[in-house]
Design a protein around this motif. Structure first.
Motif, PDB file in Angstrom:
ATOM      1  N   GLU A   1      21.141 128.872  85.292  1.00 54.51           N
ATOM      2  CA  GLU A   1      19.809 129.197  85.843  1.00 54.51           C
ATOM      3  C   GLU A   1      19.345 128.149  86.845  1.00 54.51           C
ATOM      4  N   ILE A   2      19.999 126.981  86.838  1.00 51.76           N
ATOM      5  CA  ILE A   2      19.541 125.839  87.645  1.00 51.76           C
ATOM      6  C   ILE A   2      19.898 126.046  89.116  1.00 51.76           C
ATOM      7  N   VAL A   3      18.952 125.717  90.006  1.00 51.82           N
ATOM      8  CA  VAL A   3      19.211 125.800  91.453  1.00 51.82           C
ATOM      9  C   VAL A   3      18.739 124.521  92.147  1.00 51.82           C
ATOM     10  N   PRO A   4      19.345 124.182  93.309  1.00 51.31           N
ATOM     11  CA  PRO A   4      18.853 123.019  94.058  1.00 51.31           C
ATOM     12  C   PRO A   4      17.373 123.165  94.367  1.00 51.31           C
ATOM     13  N   GLY A   5      16.653 122.055  94.242  1.00 53.11           N
ATOM     14  CA  GLY A   5      15.202 122.097  94.421  1.00 53.11           C
ATOM     15  C   GLY A   5      14.474 122.039  93.104  1.00 53.11           C
ATOM     16  N   ASP A   6      15.163 122.344  92.014  1.00 54.99           N
ATOM     17  CA  ASP A   6      14.550 122.196  90.690  1.00 54.99           C
ATOM     18  C   ASP A   6      14.261 120.718  90.459  1.00 54.99           C
ATOM     19  N   LYS A   7      13.222 120.446  89.669  1.00 54.18           N
ATOM     20  CA  LYS A   7      12.859 119.054  89.375  1.00 54.18           C
ATOM     21  C   LYS A   7      13.319 118.686  87.966  1.00 54.18           C
ATOM     22  N   ILE A   8      13.506 117.382  87.751  1.00 49.66           N
ATOM     23  CA  ILE A   8      13.965 116.918  86.435  1.00 49.66           C
ATOM     24  C   ILE A   8      12.888 116.038  85.820  1.00 49.66           C
ATOM     25  N   ILE A   9      12.480 116.405  84.606  1.00 53.86           N
ATOM     26  CA  ILE A   9      11.370 115.722  83.924  1.00 53.86           C
ATOM     27  C   ILE A   9      11.878 115.021  82.661  1.00 53.86           C
ATOM     28  N   LEU A  10      11.319 113.860  82.409  1.00 57.98           N
ATOM     29  CA  LEU A  10      11.496 113.172  81.125  1.00 57.98           C
ATOM     30  C   LEU A  10      10.127 113.056  80.501  1.00 57.98           C
ATOM     31  N   ASN A  11      10.032 113.207  79.176  1.00 61.13           N
ATOM     32  CA  ASN A  11       8.718 113.153  78.551  1.00 61.13           C
ATOM     33  C   ASN A  11       8.255 111.723  78.245  1.00 61.13           C
ATOM     34  N   GLY A  12       9.005 110.712  78.688  1.00 63.94           N
ATOM     35  CA  GLY A  12       8.553 109.344  78.467  1.00 63.94           C
ATOM     36  C   GLY A  12       9.664 108.349  78.736  1.00 63.94           C
ATOM     37  N   PRO A  13       9.408 107.053  78.521  1.00 66.32           N
ATOM     38  CA  PRO A  13      10.395 106.023  78.866  1.00 66.32           C
ATOM     39  C   PRO A  13      11.626 106.063  77.949  1.00 66.32           C
ATOM     40  N   VAL A  14      12.761 105.655  78.530  1.00 65.17           N
ATOM     41  CA  VAL A  14      14.029 105.718  77.802  1.00 65.17           C
ATOM     42  C   VAL A  14      14.398 104.370  77.179  1.00 65.17           C
ATOM     43  N   GLY A  15      15.228 104.456  76.164  1.00 64.13           N
ATOM     44  CA  GLY A  15      15.815 103.247  75.599  1.00 64.13           C
ATOM     45  C   GLY A  15      15.112 102.702  74.376  1.00 64.13           C
TER      46      GLY A  15
ATOM     47  N   PRO B   1      14.410 106.477  93.586  1.00 58.82           N
ATOM     48  CA  PRO B   1      14.473 105.027  93.420  1.00 58.82           C
ATOM     49  C   PRO B   1      13.462 104.566  92.378  1.00 58.82           C
ATOM     50  N   GLY B   2      13.895 103.812  91.417  1.00 58.74           N
ATOM     51  CA  GLY B   2      13.011 103.356  90.342  1.00 58.74           C
ATOM     52  C   GLY B   2      12.466 104.490  89.506  1.00 58.74           C
ATOM     53  N   GLY B   3      13.120 105.655  89.553  1.00 59.18           N
ATOM     54  CA  GLY B   3      12.572 106.855  88.922  1.00 59.18           C
ATOM     55  C   GLY B   3      12.657 106.872  87.409  1.00 59.18           C
ATOM     56  N   LEU B   4      13.725 106.286  86.865  1.00 55.88           N
ATOM     57  CA  LEU B   4      13.923 106.364  85.414  1.00 55.88           C
ATOM     58  C   LEU B   4      12.869 105.504  84.720  1.00 55.88           C
ATOM     59  N   PRO B   5      11.999 106.112  83.892  1.00 56.63           N
ATOM     60  CA  PRO B   5      10.926 105.326  83.270  1.00 56.63           C
ATOM     61  C   PRO B   5      11.473 104.449  82.128  1.00 56.63           C
ATOM     62  N   VAL B   6      11.140 103.167  82.186  1.00 50.71           N
ATOM     63  CA  VAL B   6      11.599 102.225  81.152  1.00 50.71           C
ATOM     64  C   VAL B   6      10.444 101.280  80.832  1.00 50.71           C
ATOM     65  N   ARG B   7      10.199 101.061  79.546  1.00 54.83           N
ATOM     66  CA  ARG B   7       9.175 100.107  79.129  1.00 54.83           C
ATOM     67  C   ARG B   7       9.578  98.696  79.532  1.00 54.83           C
ATOM     68  N   ASP B   8       8.585  97.834  79.807  1.00 54.43           N
ATOM     69  CA  ASP B   8       8.864  96.426  80.147  1.00 54.43           C
ATOM     70  C   ASP B   8       9.708  95.728  79.092  1.00 54.43           C
ATOM     71  N   GLU B   9       9.337  95.920  77.813  1.00 50.53           N
ATOM     72  CA  GLU B   9      10.055  95.204  76.745  1.00 50.53           C
ATOM     73  C   GLU B   9      11.515  95.627  76.700  1.00 50.53           C
ATOM     74  N   VAL B  10      11.766  96.915  76.871  1.00 50.38           N
ATOM     75  CA  VAL B  10      13.140  97.436  76.850  1.00 50.38           C
ATOM     76  C   VAL B  10      13.894  96.893  78.062  1.00 50.38           C
ATOM     77  N   SER B  11      13.210  96.884  79.203  1.00 47.78           N
ATOM     78  CA  SER B  11      13.793  96.339  80.431  1.00 47.78           C
ATOM     79  C   SER B  11      14.190  94.881  80.245  1.00 47.78           C
ATOM     80  N   SER B  12      13.324  94.104  79.602  1.00 51.25           N
ATOM     81  CA  SER B  12      13.609  92.680  79.376  1.00 51.25           C
ATOM     82  C   SER B  12      14.864  92.501  78.535  1.00 51.25           C
ATOM     83  N   VAL B  13      14.973  93.261  77.462  1.00 53.84           N
ATOM     84  CA  VAL B  13      16.157  93.147  76.600  1.00 53.84           C
ATOM     85  C   VAL B  13      17.406  93.534  77.390  1.00 53.84           C
ATOM     86  N   CYS B  14      17.284  94.579  78.188  1.00 53.63           N
ATOM     87  CA  CYS B  14      18.428  95.028  78.988  1.00 53.63           C
ATOM     88  C   CYS B  14      18.856  93.952  79.983  1.00 53.63           C
ATOM     89  N   GLU B  15      17.880  93.311  80.619  1.00 49.69           N
ATOM     90  CA  GLU B  15      18.205  92.241  81.572  1.00 49.69           C
ATOM     91  C   GLU B  15      18.925  91.096  80.879  1.00 49.69           C
TER      92      GLU B  15
END
Lengths: 346, 364
Positions: free
Chosen positions: A161-175, A254-268
């Motif tokens: 069912e997916i076609v170009p132009g469709d948008k991709i949503i996340l319901n919140g930050p990952v990780g 760019p910078g699209g994937l939502p990530v919490r600061d704390e999760v980002s810090s651990v990842c870094e």
């Protein structure tokens, strides 16, 4: 493929897929299994409803972590596998493999947690099993839950069912989930306030399903195309599963994937990529571009959808690939996970 | 996040890219800039830098990934240590999947060997303290960034009497490897982006021979997009001026004199030794070995470790790639027989190897 199972086979990546394909799909061999969706559609039970069936096993350690426990996970994880296929979860089974010596009061706490979550979600745990194994054979307790749900026929979800132009949503930050468990495990002597995102997605997704049905009735347009829950292997695994073998690709802003600061810090600190981290309360949703903003609004108005975001879109080229737009405007590939993530050395 | 977000600010980064283009126009001709740090390799790939640089600037990846340049024999010896009962092998995570003689530490762990991933050598020391009846062997891999910390742990083990702790020393040092690259007439390197964290330890002086003897510029760089772009800008400016020196871009972490305490600790425990770099062969005085007074902590002396062949798989271009003389895509094994989950050669083994970075992040 090697001769023995390694931890990497359980990482949700290519190794695991190859193993599932060559050992299980090849032997079990049927058209329903071949779909390898989060839940299996078994066909209509009435003109209006299709039955969905799924199963999952839970081996998380430690058993209790900020934001949840193995019991809550065992219920929510299986409910979510049904929800992301558009099915309203109704019944669960629960099988327990428990180590000799495991404290009964902890088992009681886990069962209580499962009961609370099931009750909140309006589902019943209707059958189950219980086995005891010798000390050391089950890391305390392993749980398997299987689930049955019912999808409305108007909700036609599928990768086709997916076609170009469709948008991709996340319901919140990952990780959040993987980092919460990692911190609780104490391997790296890091402390933080990260809580697992473990939760039942159905109440939030139901709002989008209702919107979808309303738009379908009014205009004949579909809102939702397809969903995946980004558990092991993270958003990267989910996105690659969506585009693999298809005539479209996905592009992350760019910078699209939502990530919490704390999760980002651990990842870094540890050299982890949030795109590959496991989540237990997230859905990657491919939505008709025409209705994406309205769908997002509806999600944000729900108590558990406040952090929802459109983080990418479906593109024509390169087909079958997930591309991340970098800070310099160039594109780079986001590959499917190969195995399990390991911290870098320096 | 402080000290990170500012260096990823899209506005600053785009300005810096503009400055690189301006500086590049002042250079006498095309240049080949080499970075020699796995984290620079990955950072450049993740930001899609190669596609955005002026056509006159070619960015090369050198032998900057310590996991990738560890010879096959090192892994074989680590596996041999793990095969002994009563031994715990402690290692950084990246070493787990390095292939050698048909196996790897990860595969051996799956077969029951006691191999544990640690984040720091101090974790390995704690393991030794908590498991007095076992021998703990820490796999000492890494350049000066990690070697000094490992040396400090060996000294600590000596002071506290933790005699069941040992290190299988595979440490290597950067400057001699950089000289080996420059001695190759086909290398055609125009300047170096020097490793940020190695330099936080050794400072700027160990690179002085590069501008003095070889007349080539060096810039010690950080790892964020703005850092790397600024370093490229500074190199272009040096090339245009014709006056090569060693500059420090990463001034928030690197002092010209380095960390003298760390260097002193490193050379109290270790001394320079010839070392085999996977894909490059033996480079004189480019590694570290135990000094006599600490030799009881040398795992190589505690277990019988036979000589193992360090032959590369047929068709593997790692040697040429590590020297910046070939690109990953030019290797016929790349992306086919050789992928991150089935690495054939050094450069695909670690996520910071040139081939792995190209495979994971590159455009096809």
């Amino acid at each position: 493929m090697g001769q023995t199972i390694t931890k990497a086979h359980g990482g949700g990546g290519r190794l695991m897929h190859d193993l599932v394909d060559s050992v299980f799909r090849r032997n079990f061999n049927n058209e329903i299994l071949d779909m390898l969706d989060d839940s299996a559609g078994l066909g209509k039970i009435s003109p209006d409803a299709e039955v969905f069936f799924t199963t999952d096993s839970y081996v998380v350690y430690p058993h209790f972590f900020p934001g949840g426990d193995i019991g809550k996970l065992a219920v929510c994880g299986t409910l979510n596998d049904l929800s992301v296929c558009g099915a309203a979860p109704s019944f669960l089974s629960a099988g327990f493999i428990v180590e000799e010596g495991f404290e009964i009061k902890i088992l009681e706490a886990i069962a209580q947690s499962m009961a609370d979550e099931a009750k909140r979600g309006g589902v019943k745990i209707v059958t189950g099993d219980f086995k005891v194994v010798e000390n050391g054979a089950a890391d305390g307790v392993f749980i398997n839950t299987s689930g049955i749900g019912f999808k409305s026929s108007g909700l036609l979800l599928g990768k086709e069912e997916i076609v170009p132009g469709d948008k991709i949503i996340l319901n919140g930050p990952v990780g959040d989930h993987e980092i919460a468990v990692l911190l609780e495990r104490g391997d790296f002597k890091l402390r933080g306030c990260v809580k697992s995102d473990c939760c039942n997605l159905y109440p939030l997704l139901k709002e989008v399903f209702l919107f979808h049905e309303k738009v379908l009735e009014e205009s004949g347009d579909a809102v939702l195309r397809f969903m995946r829950d980004p558990t092991r292997g993270g958003a990267a695994a989910a996105l690659n599963e969506i585009v693999s073998g298809m005539g479209f690709g996905a592009e992350i802003y760019p910078g699209g994937l939502p990530v919490r600061d704390e999760v980002s810090s651990v990842c870094e600190l540890l050299g982890l990529d949030p795109a590959y981290l496991a989540n237990e309360g997230k859905a990657v949703m491919v939505v008709n571009g025409k209705y994406a903003e309205r769908a997002l609004d509806i999600m944000k108005r729900h108590p558990s959808g406040g952090d929802a975001v459109i983080f990418g879109e479906v593109v024509r080229e390169p087909a079958g690939r997930v591309i991340v737009k970098t800070i310099l405007g160039s594109g780079r590939i986001l590959r499917a996970p190969e195995g399990s993530m390991l911290p870098r050395i320096c | 996040m402080k000290y990170i977000d500012e260096y990823r600010n899209p506005v600053s980064v785009k300005k810096m890219l503009g400055a690189v283009f301006d500086a590049a126009s002042g250079m006498p001709g095309p240049v080949r800039i080499m970075e020699v740090c796995g984290t620079h390799t990955t950072a450049a790939a993740k930001m899609g830098l190669r596609d955005r640089l002026p056509p006159s600037i070619e960015l090369l990846s050198g032998p900057g990934c310590p996991v990738c340049v560890s010879p096959a024999s090192f892994i074989s010896h680590a596996v041999r240590c793990a095969e002994n009962t009563g031994v715990i092998v402690a290692t950084f995570g990246d070493m787990m999947r390095v292939p050698s003689c048909g196996t790897s530490l990860e595969k051996q762990k799956g077969k029951g060997a006691d191999i544990r991933v640690v984040y720091s050598p101090t974790d390995a020391l704690s393991l030794a303290e908590e498991n007095r009846k076992k021998k703990v062997v820490f796999l000492g891999v890494g350049f000066e960034t990690t070697a000094h910390a490992v040396a400090a742990c060996v000294e600590e083990a000596s002071i506290r009497g933790i005699e069941n702790f040992s290190v299988l020393c595979g440490h290597k040092t950067m400057p001699r490897a950089m000289e080996a690259l420059l001695k190759d007439p086909e290398a055609k390197i125009s300047g170096f982006i020097c490793p940020g964290h190695v330099s936080a330890v050794i400072g700027a002086d160990p690179y002085n021979f590069i501008p003095e003897k070889y007349k080539l510029p060096c810039v010690i760089a950080g790892f964020e997009p703005a850092d790397i772009l600024q370093a490229v800008f500074m190199l272009c400016r040096q090339i245009a001026s014709g006056k090569p020196v060693v500059e420090v871009q990463y001034s928030r972490a690197v002092r010209r004199e380095g960390n003298q305490k760390a260097v002193a600790a490193m050379y109290r425990v270790f001394e320079p030794a010839d070392s085999v770099w996977r894909g490059m062969g033996k480079i004189p005085l480019s590694g570290l070995k135990f000094r006599g007074e600490f030799s009881r902590f040398d795992a190589a002396g505690l277990f019988s470790l036979d000589a193992v062949s360090d032959e590369e798989p047929e068709g593997c271009l790692c040697g040429e790639i590590l020297k910046g003389k070939a690109l990953p895509r030019e290797c016929r094994l790349f992306g086919r027989e050789c992928t991150p989950s089935n690495p054939e050669g050094a450069c695909m083994v670690s996520s910071e190897g040139a081939c792995a970075a190209n495979f994971l992040y590159g455009r096809e």
